[in-house]
Scaffold this motif. Structure first.
Motif, PDB file in Angstrom:
ATOM      1  N   GLY A  32       0.814  -1.206   0.000  1.00 48.24           N
ATOM      2  CA  GLY A  32       0.000   0.000   0.000  1.00 48.24           C
ATOM      3  C   GLY A  32       0.851   1.261   0.000  1.00 48.24           C
ATOM      4  O   GLY A  32       2.057   1.230   0.216  1.00 48.24           O
ATOM      5  N   ALA A  33       0.193   2.407  -0.238  1.00 49.43           N
ATOM      6  CA  ALA A  33       0.899   3.692  -0.259  1.00 49.43           C
ATOM      7  C   ALA A  33       1.348   4.126   1.132  1.00 49.43           C
ATOM      8  O   ALA A  33       2.304   4.870   1.262  1.00 49.43           O
ATOM      9  N   LYS A  85      -9.609  -1.269  -2.178  1.00 40.70           N
ATOM     10  CA  LYS A  85     -10.301   0.016  -2.338  1.00 40.70           C
ATOM     11  C   LYS A  85     -11.495   0.092  -1.388  1.00 40.70           C
ATOM     12  O   LYS A  85     -11.770   1.146  -0.798  1.00 40.70           O
ATOM     13  N   SER A  86     -12.197  -1.019  -1.212  1.00 44.58           N
ATOM     14  CA  SER A  86     -13.301  -1.075  -0.262  1.00 44.58           C
ATOM     15  C   SER A  86     -12.803  -0.800   1.157  1.00 44.58           C
ATOM     16  O   SER A  86     -13.454  -0.090   1.928  1.00 44.58           O
ATOM     17  N   LEU A 107      -2.415  -1.323  -5.901  1.00 45.20           N
ATOM     18  CA  LEU A 107      -2.319  -1.267  -4.443  1.00 45.20           C
ATOM     19  C   LEU A 107      -1.308  -0.222  -4.002  1.00 45.20           C
ATOM     20  O   LEU A 107      -1.501   0.454  -2.987  1.00 45.20           O
ATOM     21  N   ALA A 108      -0.229  -0.068  -4.753  1.00 40.73           N
ATOM     22  CA  ALA A 108       0.835   0.877  -4.391  1.00 40.73           C
ATOM     23  C   ALA A 108       0.339   2.316  -4.320  1.00 40.73           C
ATOM     24  O   ALA A 108       0.946   3.144  -3.626  1.00 40.73           O
ATOM     25  N   ASP A 109      -0.757   2.631  -5.002  1.00 39.94           N
ATOM     26  CA  ASP A 109      -1.295   3.990  -5.010  1.00 39.94           C
ATOM     27  C   ASP A 109      -2.452   4.199  -4.037  1.00 39.94           C
ATOM     28  O   ASP A 109      -2.930   5.322  -3.885  1.00 39.94           O
ATOM     29  N   ILE A 112      -3.536   3.318   2.039  1.00 43.98           N
ATOM     30  CA  ILE A 112      -3.732   2.333   3.105  1.00 43.98           C
ATOM     31  C   ILE A 112      -2.420   1.568   3.258  1.00 43.98           C
ATOM     32  O   ILE A 112      -1.629   1.490   2.319  1.00 43.98           O
ATOM     33  N   GLY A 113      -2.194   1.019   4.435  1.00 39.99           N
ATOM     34  CA  GLY A 113      -1.043   0.159   4.639  1.00 39.99           C
ATOM     35  C   GLY A 113      -1.398  -1.265   4.250  1.00 39.99           C
ATOM     36  O   GLY A 113      -2.453  -1.763   4.643  1.00 39.99           O
ATOM     37  N   ILE A 114      -0.554  -1.906   3.475  1.00 36.80           N
ATOM     38  CA  ILE A 114      -0.771  -3.308   3.098  1.00 36.80           C
ATOM     39  C   ILE A 114       0.568  -4.028   3.146  1.00 36.80           C
ATOM     40  O   ILE A 114       1.515  -3.643   2.465  1.00 36.80           O
ATOM     41  N   LYS A 115       0.628  -5.063   3.963  1.00 40.58           N
ATOM     42  CA  LYS A 115       1.791  -5.939   4.008  1.00 40.58           C
ATOM     43  C   LYS A 115       1.302  -7.346   3.666  1.00 40.58           C
ATOM     44  O   LYS A 115       0.272  -7.782   4.151  1.00 40.58           O
ATOM     45  N   ALA A 116       2.061  -8.037   2.825  1.00 41.62           N
ATOM     46  CA  ALA A 116       1.741  -9.411   2.443  1.00 41.62           C
ATOM     47  C   ALA A 116       3.038 -10.121   2.089  1.00 41.62           C
ATOM     48  O   ALA A 116       4.094  -9.489   1.946  1.00 41.62           O
ATOM     49  N   LEU A 117       2.951 -11.434   1.906  1.00 36.06           N
ATOM     50  CA  LEU A 117       4.142 -12.222   1.601  1.00 36.06           C
ATOM     51  C   LEU A 117       4.612 -12.042   0.171  1.00 36.06           C
ATOM     52  O   LEU A 117       5.800 -12.123  -0.109  1.00 36.06           O
TER      53      LEU A 117
END
Length: 163
Positions: A32-33, A85-86, A107-109, A112-117
């Motif tokens: 995420g951004a 986005k939701s 997702l990069a834009d 929100i914070g997003i961490k995944a494998l």
């Protein structure tokens, strides 16, 4: 996220809280951004099925972080651009996914914070198999609903509720 974060760094939190703070050993990638995020934990456990993820992220997040235990599988994505986005639209602070995502360029834009494998373009099933708001464990720690999660470029840390 622009500018300097007002959140403490995970390293500073470890120094401040010592053994009370749990450190997740899982090595996540950022998607995420928002590279720095925090919030109270909500949880989902699922396997190759993101139906519960999709449904929960359609509800008000109120600044929470959704921790998804996909058992470390990279076979199919547990979130993509539409679900993320939701989450943004409903006020979630972030996602920590012990599994894969897709649509990583979008997702990069997203703010929100997003961490995944990692990533996989394959969709997961949508049957809704799994459980919501149950303890989930990976990376040497157990995430409980209501714990406070902090994430940044150094990792994910957890302050158990009541600490």
């Amino acid at each position: 996220m622009t500018g300097v974060s007002t959140l403490p760094s995970t390293a500073d939190l470890v120094d401040e809280h010592g053994e009370k703070l749990q450190v997740c050993d899982t090595q996540f990638r950022q998607f995420g951004a928002h590279r720095v995020f925090s919030g109270p934990v909500r949880t989902i456990t699922c396997y190759h099925d993101n139906g519960l993820v999709r449904e929960l992220l359609r509800t008000p997040g109120e600044g929470a972080v959704l921790v998804v235990d996909g058992r470390g599988s990279l076979h199919s994505a547990l979130t993509g651009d539409l679900i993320a986005k939701s989450a943004v639209d409903n006020g979630w602070a972030g996602l920590v996914i012990n599994g894969a995502v897709r649509d990583s360029a979008v997702l990069a834009d997203l703010p929100i914070g997003i961490k995944a494998l990692g990533t996989n373009p394959r969709k997961s099933s949508k049957a809704g198999a799994g459980a919501v708001d149950v303890p989930v464990g990976f990376g040497g720690i157990t995430f409980h609903p209501g714990d406070l999660l902090y994430a940044d470029d150094d990792g994910v840390v957890l302050l158990p509720a009541g600490s």
